[in-house]
Scaffold this motif. Sequence first.
Motif, PDB file in Angstrom:
ATOM      1  N   GLN A  44       0.836  -1.212   0.000  1.00 50.91           N
ATOM      2  CA  GLN A  44       0.000   0.000   0.000  1.00 50.91           C
ATOM      3  C   GLN A  44       0.867   1.256   0.000  1.00 50.91           C
ATOM      4  O   GLN A  44       0.616   2.199  -0.760  1.00 50.91           O
ATOM      5  N   LEU A  45       1.917   1.260   0.839  1.00 49.66           N
ATOM      6  CA  LEU A  45       2.798   2.427   0.897  1.00 49.66           C
ATOM      7  C   LEU A  45       3.618   2.579  -0.380  1.00 49.66           C
ATOM      8  O   LEU A  45       3.852   3.700  -0.841  1.00 49.66           O
ATOM      9  N   GLU A  46       4.042   1.474  -0.968  1.00 51.21           N
ATOM     10  CA  GLU A  46       4.784   1.523  -2.242  1.00 51.21           C
ATOM     11  C   GLU A  46       3.909   2.097  -3.348  1.00 51.21           C
ATOM     12  O   GLU A  46       4.363   2.897  -4.170  1.00 51.21           O
ATOM     13  N   THR A  47       2.626   1.693  -3.373  1.00 48.44           N
ATOM     14  CA  THR A  47       1.690   2.213  -4.377  1.00 48.44           C
ATOM     15  C   THR A  47       1.509   3.715  -4.217  1.00 48.44           C
ATOM     16  O   THR A  47       1.523   4.468  -5.200  1.00 48.44           O
ATOM     17  N   LEU A  48       1.366   4.149  -2.973  1.00 48.62           N
ATOM     18  CA  LEU A  48       1.215   5.578  -2.696  1.00 48.62           C
ATOM     19  C   LEU A  48       2.459   6.344  -3.135  1.00 48.62           C
ATOM     20  O   LEU A  48       2.365   7.373  -3.824  1.00 48.62           O
ATOM     21  N   ALA A  49       3.641   5.853  -2.777  1.00 43.40           N
ATOM     22  CA  ALA A  49       4.897   6.514  -3.154  1.00 43.40           C
ATOM     23  C   ALA A  49       5.069   6.553  -4.665  1.00 43.40           C
ATOM     24  O   ALA A  49       5.515   7.566  -5.226  1.00 43.40           O
ATOM     25  N   SER A  50       4.680   5.484  -5.347  1.00 39.84           N
ATOM     26  CA  SER A  50       4.787   5.438  -6.812  1.00 39.84           C
ATOM     27  C   SER A  50       3.870   6.455  -7.473  1.00 39.84           C
ATOM     28  O   SER A  50       4.252   7.118  -8.441  1.00 39.84           O
ATOM     29  N   GLN A  51       2.632   6.572  -6.940  1.00 44.09           N
ATOM     30  CA  GLN A  51       1.711   7.543  -7.543  1.00 44.09           C
ATOM     31  C   GLN A  51       2.194   8.975  -7.317  1.00 44.09           C
ATOM     32  O   GLN A  51       2.105   9.818  -8.211  1.00 44.09           O
ATOM     33  N   ILE A  52       2.727   9.245  -6.136  1.00 43.44           N
ATOM     34  CA  ILE A  52       3.259  10.586  -5.857  1.00 43.44           C
ATOM     35  C   ILE A  52       4.386  10.903  -6.835  1.00 43.44           C
ATOM     36  O   ILE A  52       4.443  12.001  -7.401  1.00 43.44           O
ATOM     37  N   ALA A  53       5.273   9.942  -7.055  1.00 47.13           N
ATOM     38  CA  ALA A  53       6.391  10.142  -7.989  1.00 47.13           C
ATOM     39  C   ALA A  53       5.881  10.344  -9.416  1.00 47.13           C
ATOM     40  O   ALA A  53       6.362  11.214 -10.144  1.00 47.13           O
ATOM     41  N   ASP A  55       2.996  11.543 -10.346  1.00 53.50           N
ATOM     42  CA  ASP A  55       2.215  12.780 -10.474  1.00 53.50           C
ATOM     43  C   ASP A  55       3.047  14.046 -10.234  1.00 53.50           C
ATOM     44  O   ASP A  55       2.542  15.154 -10.384  1.00 53.50           O
ATOM     45  N   ARG A  56       4.303  13.880  -9.859  1.00 61.36           N
ATOM     46  CA  ARG A  56       5.134  15.018  -9.431  1.00 61.36           C
ATOM     47  C   ARG A  56       5.137  16.163 -10.448  1.00 61.36           C
ATOM     48  O   ARG A  56       4.949  17.329 -10.099  1.00 61.36           O
ATOM     49  N   ASP A  57       5.369  15.877 -11.726  1.00 58.60           N
ATOM     50  CA  ASP A  57       5.426  16.940 -12.734  1.00 58.60           C
ATOM     51  C   ASP A  57       4.070  17.595 -12.954  1.00 58.60           C
ATOM     52  O   ASP A  57       3.977  18.803 -13.190  1.00 58.60           O
ATOM     53  N   ALA A  58       2.992  16.798 -12.863  1.00 57.30           N
ATOM     54  CA  ALA A  58       1.649  17.327 -13.107  1.00 57.30           C
ATOM     55  C   ALA A  58       1.192  18.289 -12.015  1.00 57.30           C
ATOM     56  O   ALA A  58       0.444  19.231 -12.277  1.00 57.30           O
ATOM     57  N   VAL A  59       1.637  18.068 -10.769  1.00 58.52           N
ATOM     58  CA  VAL A  59       1.179  18.924  -9.662  1.00 58.52           C
ATOM     59  C   VAL A  59       2.183  20.017  -9.296  1.00 58.52           C
ATOM     60  O   VAL A  59       1.866  20.908  -8.490  1.00 58.52           O
ATOM     61  N   ALA A  60       3.372  19.953  -9.891  1.00 62.10           N
ATOM     62  CA  ALA A  60       4.409  20.939  -9.564  1.00 62.10           C
ATOM     63  C   ALA A  60       3.910  22.342  -9.841  1.00 62.10           C
ATOM     64  O   ALA A  60       3.388  22.636 -10.916  1.00 62.10           O
ATOM     65  N   GLY A  61       4.024  23.214  -8.875  1.00 62.26           N
ATOM     66  CA  GLY A  61       3.609  24.602  -9.041  1.00 62.26           C
ATOM     67  C   GLY A  61       2.251  24.919  -8.436  1.00 62.26           C
ATOM     68  O   GLY A  61       1.889  26.085  -8.312  1.00 62.26           O
ATOM     69  N   ARG A 157      -3.540  28.978  15.203  1.00 65.35           N
ATOM     70  CA  ARG A 157      -2.485  28.656  14.235  1.00 65.35           C
ATOM     71  C   ARG A 157      -3.092  27.759  13.161  1.00 65.35           C
ATOM     72  O   ARG A 157      -3.755  26.763  13.463  1.00 65.35           O
ATOM     73  N   VAL A 158      -2.847  28.109  11.894  1.00 64.66           N
ATOM     74  CA  VAL A 158      -3.448  27.376  10.775  1.00 64.66           C
ATOM     75  C   VAL A 158      -2.353  26.785   9.899  1.00 64.66           C
ATOM     76  O   VAL A 158      -1.392  27.476   9.546  1.00 64.66           O
ATOM     77  N   ARG A 159      -2.524  25.521   9.541  1.00 67.22           N
ATOM     78  CA  ARG A 159      -1.626  24.895   8.560  1.00 67.22           C
ATOM     79  C   ARG A 159      -2.500  24.166   7.554  1.00 67.22           C
ATOM     80  O   ARG A 159      -3.314  23.311   7.931  1.00 67.22           O
ATOM     81  N   VAL A 160      -2.357  24.518   6.293  1.00 65.03           N
ATOM     82  CA  VAL A 160      -3.141  23.897   5.228  1.00 65.03           C
ATOM     83  C   VAL A 160      -2.193  23.420   4.139  1.00 65.03           C
ATOM     84  O   VAL A 160      -1.345  24.187   3.668  1.00 65.03           O
ATOM     85  N   GLN A 161      -2.335  22.150   3.748  1.00 65.73           N
ATOM     86  CA  GLN A 161      -1.525  21.580   2.678  1.00 65.73           C
ATOM     87  C   GLN A 161      -2.433  20.914   1.656  1.00 65.73           C
ATOM     88  O   GLN A 161      -3.403  20.244   2.028  1.00 65.73           O
ATOM     89  N   ALA A 162      -2.091  21.082   0.382  1.00 68.14           N
ATOM     90  CA  ALA A 162      -2.830  20.393  -0.676  1.00 68.14           C
ATOM     91  C   ALA A 162      -2.309  18.968  -0.786  1.00 68.14           C
ATOM     92  O   ALA A 162      -1.114  18.751  -0.959  1.00 68.14           O
ATOM     93  N   LEU A 163      -3.217  17.990  -0.667  1.00 69.82           N
ATOM     94  CA  LEU A 163      -2.838  16.578  -0.765  1.00 69.82           C
ATOM     95  C   LEU A 163      -3.070  16.013  -2.157  1.00 69.82           C
ATOM     96  O   LEU A 163      -2.300  15.182  -2.630  1.00 69.82           O
ATOM     97  N   ALA A 164      -4.166  16.443  -2.779  1.00 73.03           N
ATOM     98  CA  ALA A 164      -4.523  15.894  -4.086  1.00 73.03           C
ATOM     99  C   ALA A 164      -5.295  16.926  -4.891  1.00 73.03           C
ATOM    100  O   ALA A 164      -6.016  17.754  -4.334  1.00 73.03           O
ATOM    101  N   LEU A 165      -5.128  16.843  -6.210  1.00 73.91           N
ATOM    102  CA  LEU A 165      -5.853  17.709  -7.140  1.00 73.91           C
ATOM    103  C   LEU A 165      -6.701  16.825  -8.034  1.00 73.91           C
ATOM    104  O   LEU A 165      -6.272  15.745  -8.435  1.00 73.91           O
ATOM    105  N   LEU A 173      -4.620  13.516  -8.826  1.00 78.45           N
ATOM    106  CA  LEU A 173      -3.167  13.642  -8.823  1.00 78.45           C
ATOM    107  C   LEU A 173      -2.708  13.938  -7.397  1.00 78.45           C
ATOM    108  O   LEU A 173      -3.240  14.849  -6.752  1.00 78.45           O
ATOM    109  N   LEU A 174      -1.719  13.173  -6.923  1.00 77.96           N
ATOM    110  CA  LEU A 174      -1.257  13.329  -5.538  1.00 77.96           C
ATOM    111  C   LEU A 174      -0.042  14.239  -5.457  1.00 77.96           C
ATOM    112  O   LEU A 174       0.863  14.157  -6.276  1.00 77.96           O
TER     113      LEU A 174
END
Length: 195
Positions: A44-53, A55-61, A157-165, A173-174
Amino acid sequence: MQIRALMLLWVVALAGCQPSGQAGGESDPARKAAEAAEAAERAQLETLASQIAADRDAVAGFEVLHAGYGHGPDPRSGQSVPTIKVALANGSPVTVTRVSLHVRLANEGGGAPWLDQVFDVPLSAPLAPGAGDAVTMTPTGDSDWALKAPPEGVPVRVRVQALALRTPEGRELLTEHAMDDLQRERLDALRAASR
């Protein structure tokens, strides 16, 4: 008669004590179950890491430029409610229609977050590459957020991160934030254990 019964119990006891293979060997169901669980977790973790890798170019920026907390009118009732305002900038090459945001809210003085939740937020209009948008989030009356929010005026205190688009075609895209530090450390440990 009693001696025969004792002998029979002794034979049964000995049979139960006989090794059925090597200690901790493949016949140990608990060990097999633990190994299977670790293998499934690693997959499961390998699949997640692979999808992040992948999608990296698609979500960059794509960025969360700013996130602020305060109180404002509820669009449904007009009453003052806790509000998070998030400014987004789409520097990615894809059009985005929804974004999954990981929100952590804690009192300014420190301590653990009183809200640590992922929100799937639809955008008012598709966010094209190079465009920006502002999202305002308010809680429903019975949500954890509404119930745990401090009174108006207490600094948060607020922290917001985008996880997926999500794109108009429904593609998800992750971002790098889709895997947290604990998950990365666990994957490293599982990889090291299998060497």
